[in-house]
Write a protein that holds these residues in place. Structure first.
Motif, PDB file in Angstrom:
ATOM      1  N   CYS A  76       0.825  -1.225   0.000  1.00 53.25           N
ATOM      2  CA  CYS A  76       0.000   0.000   0.000  1.00 53.25           C
ATOM      3  C   CYS A  76       0.853   1.266   0.000  1.00 53.25           C
ATOM      4  O   CYS A  76       0.331   2.370  -0.032  1.00 53.25           O
ATOM      5  CB  CYS A  76      -0.975  -0.009   1.174  1.00 53.25           C
ATOM      6  N   HIS A  77       2.193   1.093   0.057  1.00 54.61           N
ATOM      7  CA  HIS A  77       3.099   2.252   0.018  1.00 54.61           C
ATOM      8  C   HIS A  77       3.501   2.638  -1.405  1.00 54.61           C
ATOM      9  O   HIS A  77       4.078   3.702  -1.609  1.00 54.61           O
ATOM     10  CB  HIS A  77       4.420   1.914   0.736  1.00 54.61           C
ATOM     11  N   ILE A  78       3.294   1.732  -2.358  1.00 53.84           N
ATOM     12  CA  ILE A  78       3.928   1.907  -3.676  1.00 53.84           C
ATOM     13  C   ILE A  78       2.935   2.502  -4.676  1.00 53.84           C
ATOM     14  O   ILE A  78       1.929   1.862  -5.004  1.00 53.84           O
ATOM     15  CB  ILE A  78       4.470   0.559  -4.207  1.00 53.84           C
ATOM     16  N   PRO A  79       3.177   3.744  -5.123  1.00 50.01           N
ATOM     17  CA  PRO A  79       2.173   4.405  -5.970  1.00 50.01           C
ATOM     18  C   PRO A  79       1.967   3.722  -7.322  1.00 50.01           C
ATOM     19  O   PRO A  79       0.857   3.656  -7.811  1.00 50.01           O
ATOM     20  CB  PRO A  79       2.721   5.825  -6.142  1.00 50.01           C
ATOM     21  N   ASN A  80       3.053   3.214  -7.904  1.00 44.69           N
ATOM     22  CA  ASN A  80       2.898   2.610  -9.222  1.00 44.69           C
ATOM     23  C   ASN A  80       2.523   1.134  -9.093  1.00 44.69           C
ATOM     24  O   ASN A  80       3.302   0.226  -9.402  1.00 44.69           O
ATOM     25  CB  ASN A  80       4.167   2.792 -10.062  1.00 44.69           C
ATOM     26  N   ILE A  81       1.316   0.917  -8.651  1.00 48.12           N
ATOM     27  CA  ILE A  81       0.851  -0.443  -8.358  1.00 48.12           C
ATOM     28  C   ILE A  81       0.802  -1.288  -9.637  1.00 48.12           C
ATOM     29  O   ILE A  81       1.009  -2.495  -9.595  1.00 48.12           O
ATOM     30  CB  ILE A  81      -0.510  -0.383  -7.639  1.00 48.12           C
ATOM     31  N   ASN A  82       0.592  -0.646 -10.779  1.00 49.67           N
ATOM     32  CA  ASN A  82       0.542  -1.411 -12.031  1.00 49.67           C
ATOM     33  C   ASN A  82       1.921  -1.970 -12.388  1.00 49.67           C
ATOM     34  O   ASN A  82       2.027  -3.114 -12.825  1.00 49.67           O
ATOM     35  CB  ASN A  82      -0.021  -0.548 -13.163  1.00 49.67           C
ATOM     36  N   SER A  83       2.956  -1.178 -12.138  1.00 44.69           N
ATOM     37  CA  SER A  83       4.305  -1.663 -12.419  1.00 44.69           C
ATOM     38  C   SER A  83       4.673  -2.801 -11.459  1.00 44.69           C
ATOM     39  O   SER A  83       5.309  -3.788 -11.845  1.00 44.69           O
ATOM     40  CB  SER A  83       5.306  -0.512 -12.317  1.00 44.69           C
ATOM     41  N   VAL A  84       4.244  -2.667 -10.198  1.00 47.47           N
ATOM     42  CA  VAL A  84       4.523  -3.722  -9.224  1.00 47.47           C
ATOM     43  C   VAL A  84       3.808  -5.010  -9.639  1.00 47.47           C
ATOM     44  O   VAL A  84       4.398  -6.094  -9.627  1.00 47.47           O
ATOM     45  CB  VAL A  84       4.078  -3.294  -7.805  1.00 47.47           C
ATOM     46  N   ALA A  85       2.536  -4.886 -10.025  1.00 52.25           N
ATOM     47  CA  ALA A  85       1.767  -6.075 -10.419  1.00 52.25           C
ATOM     48  C   ALA A  85       2.394  -6.737 -11.645  1.00 52.25           C
ATOM     49  O   ALA A  85       2.532  -7.968 -11.691  1.00 52.25           O
ATOM     50  CB  ALA A  85       0.318  -5.686 -10.698  1.00 52.25           C
ATOM     51  N   GLU A  86       2.833  -5.925 -12.602  1.00 50.72           N
ATOM     52  CA  GLU A  86       3.516  -6.489 -13.786  1.00 50.72           C
ATOM     53  C   GLU A  86       4.795  -7.197 -13.367  1.00 50.72           C
ATOM     54  O   GLU A  86       5.108  -8.289 -13.859  1.00 50.72           O
ATOM     55  CB  GLU A  86       3.927  -5.353 -14.740  1.00 50.72           C
ATOM     56  N   GLY A  87       5.539  -6.553 -12.465  1.00 52.64           N
ATOM     57  CA  GLY A  87       6.793  -7.130 -11.978  1.00 52.64           C
ATOM     58  C   GLY A  87       6.544  -8.458 -11.272  1.00 52.64           C
ATOM     59  O   GLY A  87       7.253  -9.436 -11.491  1.00 52.64           O
ATOM     60  N   VAL A  88       5.511  -8.490 -10.421  1.00 56.97           N
ATOM     61  CA  VAL A  88       5.203  -9.721  -9.686  1.00 56.97           C
ATOM     62  C   VAL A  88       4.788 -10.817 -10.671  1.00 56.97           C
ATOM     63  O   VAL A  88       5.253 -11.962 -10.582  1.00 56.97           O
ATOM     64  CB  VAL A  88       4.094  -9.471  -8.638  1.00 56.97           C
ATOM     65  N   ALA A  89       3.928 -10.462 -11.631  1.00 55.40           N
ATOM     66  CA  ALA A  89       3.470 -11.456 -12.617  1.00 55.40           C
ATOM     67  C   ALA A  89       4.671 -12.037 -13.366  1.00 55.40           C
ATOM     68  O   ALA A  89       4.718 -13.234 -13.663  1.00 55.40           O
ATOM     69  CB  ALA A  89       2.466 -10.824 -13.579  1.00 55.40           C
ATOM     70  N   HIS A  90       5.669 -11.180 -13.637  1.00 52.59           N
ATOM     71  CA  HIS A  90       6.873 -11.625 -14.336  1.00 52.59           C
ATOM     72  C   HIS A  90       7.726 -12.543 -13.460  1.00 52.59           C
ATOM     73  O   HIS A  90       8.308 -13.516 -13.942  1.00 52.59           O
ATOM     74  CB  HIS A  90       7.689 -10.401 -14.777  1.00 52.59           C
ATOM     75  N   LEU A  91       7.781 -12.224 -12.169  1.00 52.91           N
ATOM     76  CA  LEU A  91       8.640 -12.983 -11.237  1.00 52.91           C
ATOM     77  C   LEU A  91       8.155 -14.407 -10.990  1.00 52.91           C
ATOM     78  O   LEU A  91       8.953 -15.321 -10.815  1.00 52.91           O
ATOM     79  CB  LEU A  91       8.642 -12.299  -9.864  1.00 52.91           C
ATOM     80  N   LEU A  92       6.819 -14.576 -10.907  1.00 47.89           N
ATOM     81  CA  LEU A  92       6.270 -15.830 -10.389  1.00 47.89           C
ATOM     82  C   LEU A  92       6.417 -17.011 -11.344  1.00 47.89           C
ATOM     83  O   LEU A  92       6.257 -16.881 -12.560  1.00 47.89           O
ATOM     84  CB  LEU A  92       4.784 -15.653 -10.067  1.00 47.89           C
ATOM     85  N   LYS A  93       6.668 -18.178 -10.762  1.00 48.40           N
ATOM     86  CA  LYS A  93       6.566 -19.443 -11.498  1.00 48.40           C
ATOM     87  C   LYS A  93       5.086 -19.661 -11.831  1.00 48.40           C
ATOM     88  O   LYS A  93       4.229 -19.045 -11.192  1.00 48.40           O
ATOM     89  CB  LYS A  93       7.044 -20.596 -10.600  1.00 48.40           C
ATOM     90  N   PRO A  94       4.753 -20.574 -12.739  1.00 50.32           N
ATOM     91  CA  PRO A  94       3.327 -20.779 -13.074  1.00 50.32           C
ATOM     92  C   PRO A  94       2.455 -21.058 -11.845  1.00 50.32           C
ATOM     93  O   PRO A  94       1.322 -20.594 -11.776  1.00 50.32           O
ATOM     94  CB  PRO A  94       3.357 -21.976 -14.021  1.00 50.32           C
ATOM     95  N   ALA A  95       2.991 -21.771 -10.857  1.00 49.26           N
ATOM     96  CA  ALA A  95       2.193 -22.045  -9.652  1.00 49.26           C
ATOM     97  C   ALA A  95       2.598 -21.135  -8.484  1.00 49.26           C
ATOM     98  O   ALA A  95       2.261 -21.397  -7.331  1.00 49.26           O
ATOM     99  CB  ALA A  95       2.345 -23.508  -9.256  1.00 49.26           C
ATOM    100  N   GLY A  96       3.315 -20.069  -8.804  1.00 50.83           N
ATOM    101  CA  GLY A  96       3.770 -19.149  -7.752  1.00 50.83           C
ATOM    102  C   GLY A  96       2.625 -18.304  -7.202  1.00 50.83           C
ATOM    103  O   GLY A  96       1.587 -18.147  -7.851  1.00 50.83           O
ATOM    104  N   VAL A  97       2.828 -17.776  -5.993  1.00 50.96           N
ATOM    105  CA  VAL A  97       1.774 -16.970  -5.362  1.00 50.96           C
ATOM    106  C   VAL A  97       2.326 -15.631  -4.878  1.00 50.96           C
ATOM    107  O   VAL A  97       3.517 -15.504  -4.562  1.00 50.96           O
ATOM    108  CB  VAL A  97       1.142 -17.702  -4.152  1.00 50.96           C
TER     109      VAL A  97
END
Ligand code: TYD
Ligand code: ZN
Length: 406
Positions: A172-193
């Protein structure tokens, strides 16, 4: 006209708390003349449901080599993060060979130390160098950068994909939540959470705990708003779990859409949020009225105690208290000093209100008539620790969910 940070719709603030300093910007006397202020005004986006503040100071003004928030100051929080890590291990890591996890905003290592001790591969991302160094000294692998898609790509190149991305009181601290979500989606394995928790909008509204609104908290999340925000990037809310930390938080669990069954908890929390009116602009008009009433009642009580010549001190120089003191007009004329166990805050003045911060020993040796509990979220731990204060006739003042003397 401002735009929603999640969906780009036009948004307008429903109120202003006035000019605010950096919530963790504790000052020395010679820094008073250069203190930074910004307008703290929250808005609700009726399109995607995200609660956010319109203006947020730049990240480097808040998170730096003198960051004043150390997660491990509460014993209860240490226990909480041990349990959090056990939950992640038992739910998502147990069947993985050589699992790897990343924490966004790992602070002094309060969560990752549990994985480090269990020999799990981990990487903490913590831009505030001073707190990150405490984690490094304990052998917790930490890099001091801000997380975004670019950093996510580098992590994958250097360490591979990730089984779990964790974060607590950071998303909730990070203003660019879309960039974070893209980054997380990129980081995760197919079954990652992705597992994160933050103060919960539903609790802030029901308890009128407006003190959760300050510079660092660019968002206050609900299940409705986070499922919208992360849903844009292929991540699906698969479970939620309410937490009592920070006066009422919510843990959210996301995974790639379709990769896990969705828990019935998700449907029930979304229905509950509708019933509470979290999706309606009128709710925030009522909240605004509640904030104004709370401010009047607290200042009124402190003025009365001052007229009676009572000694009042504050307990816990929290980030949250910066909004309370500055919005309510509370200063050193009402509160002699604030007791806090964090060494970096002691001997300094609180942001904006300029109330001296002193050590816990000062509280013990110089007991006041009243102690205003700014760290109300730690009430249980603090009341247990300070039994003597009450036994000796001292009284607590709280303001959440209402202003009262305990
Ligand atoms: P906290 O309520 O966790 O949060 P925030 O800054 O997010 O509003 O901060 C607790 C503060 O209170 C922290 O500065 C440490 C202090 N504290 C004490 O002085 N004594 C205590 O017993 C506890 C639990 C906290
Ligand atoms: Zn929006």
């Amino acid at each position: 006209m401002a735009k929603c940070r999640v969906c780009n719709s036009k948004i307008e603030p429903f109120m202003s708390f006035g000019k605010m300093p950096i919530a963790n910007g504790f000052l020395t006397l010679d820094q008073l003349s250069t203190e930074y202020f910004f307008e703290l005004s929250p808005a609700f986006c009726s399109h995607c449901g995200m609660f956010q503040i319109i203006e947020q100071p730049e990240a480097e003004k808040m998170f730096h080599e003198n960051y004043a928030f150390f997660s491990s100051t509460s014993k209860y929080m240490q226990k909480h993060f041990k349990e959090f890590s056990e939950y992640v291990r038992d739910s998502f890591l147990i069947d993985q060979i050589d699992p790897f996890l990343v924490e966004l905003g790992s602070n002094d290592g309060i969560m990752l130390r549990n994985f480090k001790e269990a020999g799990v591969r981990h990487l903490g991302i913590e831009p505030s160098v001073n707190v990150a160094n405490i984690a490094r000294d304990q052998g917790i692998t930490t890099i001091s950068e801000f997380f975004d898609l670019e950093l996510a790509k580098r992590i994958v190149r250097e360490h591979g994909h990730v089984d779990a991305v964790l974060s607590a009181n950071v998303m909730c601290h990070i203003p660019n939540i879309n960039s974070v979500a893209e980054g997380v989606a990129h980081l995760l394995k197919p079954a990652g959470v992705l597992v994160f928790e933050d103060p919960y909008l539903g609790d802030v509204i029901s308890k009128i705990s407006y003190d959760q609104i300050y510079d660092e908290h660019v968002f206050l999340f609900s299940a409705t708003s986070v499922s919208w925000a992360f849903g844009q990037h292929g991540l699906e809310l698969i479970d939620v779990s309410p937490q009592i930390t920070h006066g009422g938080s919510m843990r959210y669990i996301f995974a790639a859409k379709g990769s896990y069954p969705v828990s019935p908890n998700v449907t029930s929390i979304l229905e509950k949020e509708k019933a509470q009116g979290l999706d309606k602009a009128e709710t925030y008009e009522i909240f605004k009225q509640g904030c104004e009433n709370s401010r009047k009642a607290l200042l009124g009580l402190l003025e009365e105690l001052r007229r009676e010549g009572k000694r009042v001190v504050g307990y816990g120089a929290t980030s949250k208290s910066t909004t309370v003191t500055n919005y309510s007009g509370i200063g050193p004329e009402h509160i002699e000093f604030i007791s806090d166990t964090t060494p970096i805050k002691q001997g300094k003045l609180t942001p904006g209100a300029h109330i001296p911060v002193k050590s816990h020993e000062d509280f013990i040796n110089n007991k006041p008539d009243y102690a205003l509990l700014f760290a109300w979220n730690h009430a249980k731990e603090i009341f247990e620790k300070e039994e003597d204060f009450q036994k000796q006739g001292g009284k607590w003042i709280t303001f959440v969910p209402r202003v009262e003397i305990i």
